[in-house]
Design a protein around this motif. Sequence first.
Motif, PDB file in Angstrom:
ATOM      1  N   HIS A  64      32.607  12.823  -5.540  1.00 49.23           N
ATOM      2  CA  HIS A  64      31.430  13.054  -5.844  1.00 49.23           C
ATOM      3  C   HIS A  64      30.913  11.985  -6.834  1.00 49.23           C
ATOM      4  O   HIS A  64      31.367  11.675  -7.707  1.00 49.23           O
ATOM      5  CB  HIS A  64      30.934  14.561  -6.182  1.00 49.23           C
ATOM      6  N   THR A 201      19.014  19.278  -4.431  1.00 50.76           N
ATOM      7  CA  THR A 201      19.553  19.726  -3.285  1.00 50.76           C
ATOM      8  C   THR A 201      21.060  20.058  -3.599  1.00 50.76           C
ATOM      9  O   THR A 201      21.802  19.394  -3.899  1.00 50.76           O
ATOM     10  CB  THR A 201      20.001  18.591  -2.219  1.00 50.76           C
ATOM     11  N   GLY A 204      23.691  20.938   0.596  1.00 48.38           N
ATOM     12  CA  GLY A 204      22.515  20.603   1.766  1.00 48.38           C
ATOM     13  C   GLY A 204      21.471  21.466   1.637  1.00 48.38           C
ATOM     14  O   GLY A 204      20.614  21.265   2.513  1.00 48.38           O
ATOM     15  N   ARG A 264      19.288  12.679  -5.814  1.00 47.62           N
ATOM     16  CA  ARG A 264      20.582  12.239  -5.418  1.00 47.62           C
ATOM     17  C   ARG A 264      20.277  11.188  -4.395  1.00 47.62           C
ATOM     18  O   ARG A 264      19.771  11.312  -3.173  1.00 47.62           O
ATOM     19  CB  ARG A 264      21.361  13.314  -5.035  1.00 47.62           C
ATOM     20  N   LYS A 266      22.473   9.664  -2.680  1.00 46.20           N
ATOM     21  CA  LYS A 266      23.546   9.766  -1.314  1.00 46.20           C
ATOM     22  C   LYS A 266      23.819  11.103  -1.049  1.00 46.20           C
ATOM     23  O   LYS A 266      23.184  12.074  -1.672  1.00 46.20           O
ATOM     24  CB  LYS A 266      24.952   9.043  -1.928  1.00 46.20           C
ATOM     25  N   GLY A 267      24.554  11.337  -0.233  1.00 46.18           N
ATOM     26  CA  GLY A 267      25.035  12.763   0.168  1.00 46.18           C
ATOM     27  C   GLY A 267      25.905  13.476  -0.814  1.00 46.18           C
ATOM     28  O   GLY A 267      26.164  13.000  -2.074  1.00 46.18           O
ATOM     29  N   HIS A 268      26.069  14.808  -0.761  1.00 42.79           N
ATOM     30  CA  HIS A 268      26.917  15.618  -1.666  1.00 42.79           C
ATOM     31  C   HIS A 268      28.139  15.049  -2.171  1.00 42.79           C
ATOM     32  O   HIS A 268      28.436  15.134  -3.467  1.00 42.79           O
ATOM     33  CB  HIS A 268      27.241  17.048  -0.900  1.00 42.79           C
ATOM     34  N   ASP A 272      29.743  12.784   3.196  1.00 40.12           N
ATOM     35  CA  ASP A 272      28.786  13.353   3.511  1.00 40.12           C
ATOM     36  C   ASP A 272      27.373  12.524   3.973  1.00 40.12           C
ATOM     37  O   ASP A 272      26.945  11.563   3.065  1.00 40.12           O
ATOM     38  CB  ASP A 272      28.080  14.397   2.412  1.00 40.12           C
ATOM     39  N   ALA A 274      24.505  13.153   4.764  1.00 40.91           N
ATOM     40  CA  ALA A 274      23.255  13.646   4.392  1.00 40.91           C
ATOM     41  C   ALA A 274      22.100  13.632   5.425  1.00 40.91           C
ATOM     42  O   ALA A 274      21.046  13.283   5.281  1.00 40.91           O
ATOM     43  CB  ALA A 274      22.698  12.788   2.987  1.00 40.91           C
ATOM     44  N   LYS A 275      22.608  14.081   6.727  1.00 40.23           N
ATOM     45  CA  LYS A 275      21.650  14.047   7.782  1.00 40.23           C
ATOM     46  C   LYS A 275      20.729  15.072   7.756  1.00 40.23           C
ATOM     47  O   LYS A 275      19.578  15.416   8.344  1.00 40.23           O
ATOM     48  CB  LYS A 275      22.357  14.358   9.204  1.00 40.23           C
ATOM     49  N   TYR A 276      21.002  16.175   6.861  1.00 42.21           N
ATOM     50  CA  TYR A 276      19.954  17.166   6.530  1.00 42.21           C
ATOM     51  C   TYR A 276      18.683  16.776   5.546  1.00 42.21           C
ATOM     52  O   TYR A 276      17.750  17.713   5.432  1.00 42.21           O
ATOM     53  CB  TYR A 276      20.552  18.499   5.794  1.00 42.21           C
ATOM     54  N   ARG A 277      18.780  15.653   5.093  1.00 45.72           N
ATOM     55  CA  ARG A 277      17.570  15.314   4.349  1.00 45.72           C
ATOM     56  C   ARG A 277      16.577  14.604   5.359  1.00 45.72           C
ATOM     57  O   ARG A 277      17.057  13.468   6.137  1.00 45.72           O
ATOM     58  CB  ARG A 277      18.071  13.955   3.490  1.00 45.72           C
TER      59      ARG A 277
END
Length: 362
Positions: A64, A201, A204, A264, A266-268, A272, A274-277
């Motif tokens: 991370h 976030t 997600g 953030r 990038k993703g978690h 990740d 991060a398609k939920y963003r």
Amino acid sequence: MTTTTTRSEPTREQTEAASDADPAVAAENPETLRGLYRDMLFIRRFEERTAQSYQQAKIGGYCHLNLGEEATVVGLGAAMRPTDYLFTNYREHGYALAKGIEPGRVMAELYGRTTGTSKGWGGSMHMYDTATRLLGGYAIVGGQVPLAIGAALAIDYRDGDDVVVCQMGEGTTNIGAFHESLNIAALWRLPVVFLVINNQTGMGTTVEKSSAEPDLWKRAAAYRMRGERVDGTDVLAVRDLASELIEGARRDGKPALLEAVSYRLKGHSVVDPAKYRSTDTVAAAREHDPIELWQRRLLAAGVLTEQTLADVDREVADGVAAAVEFADSSPHPEPSSLFDYTYATPVPGDSRRLPADPLFTH
């Protein structure tokens, strides 16, 4: 992090312009301002190189990054004394650097090498260094919070003047150990500051969808503890408010909660996508990039120039490259050392059987 960059002082005209445009910048020593920029940029480039090394399979396990949180990381580091203790969660590479651990040792730990902070056995989420008083990296959400309280109690018991800073993500504020620890800290007046990194976030899920009270700093009120919110993209704001809370805990035994709001980038984790963003969320994160914001402020004030930017870029790139070279050239742990740190002290009957060893020898 140790800042070594030396640059020329701004002209009188530049200083006067900075005073009009940005009083907070004008009030600071230019060398200090450049040092903060250098440290933030170093963490950014270090983390970008970490992502690359992960994709090259040089780093294993979970990973991370602190991308987007550099102002909070560096601001906190500037507010702490070297003897203060820091407990973090699994997103801790930048904090290890800000606490003063050599970049090569941090990268070596990511690479799983014996020269790393945990001799290569901890990896990304379990950095630990008693010399700089970074007491973990914890992979379990909230696992560090009760331990930080224990350290603060030990300081108080010994009449010390050190302070514990316990960093966590916004998701930690919903677990029981968080509330239990704040309660004990307030009851016993322990020298601890809780730092909540609200990157908006939790993995997600947005804060608004996971917390009935999304203003996380307000949770301190339940324990009659001071709570504050700070712009986590402003390194000076973080440094000044964190310093105020830390010194209050040191001087008067007043624990506090500081919520730093950041974005953030990038993703978690590294893997990740991060398609939920949403597109708007990603755009907002980019607009609030703390390094670009800080760079613009220093350029406007004349503290940085295009030449000094290039010089810092080169210095940082060389430093990160040196850390990678150190990690690449460091040895892997021997399989025979697998159980060396299972227990802190010798334990009777400690089994050191490897997975392929026979269970019975006769």
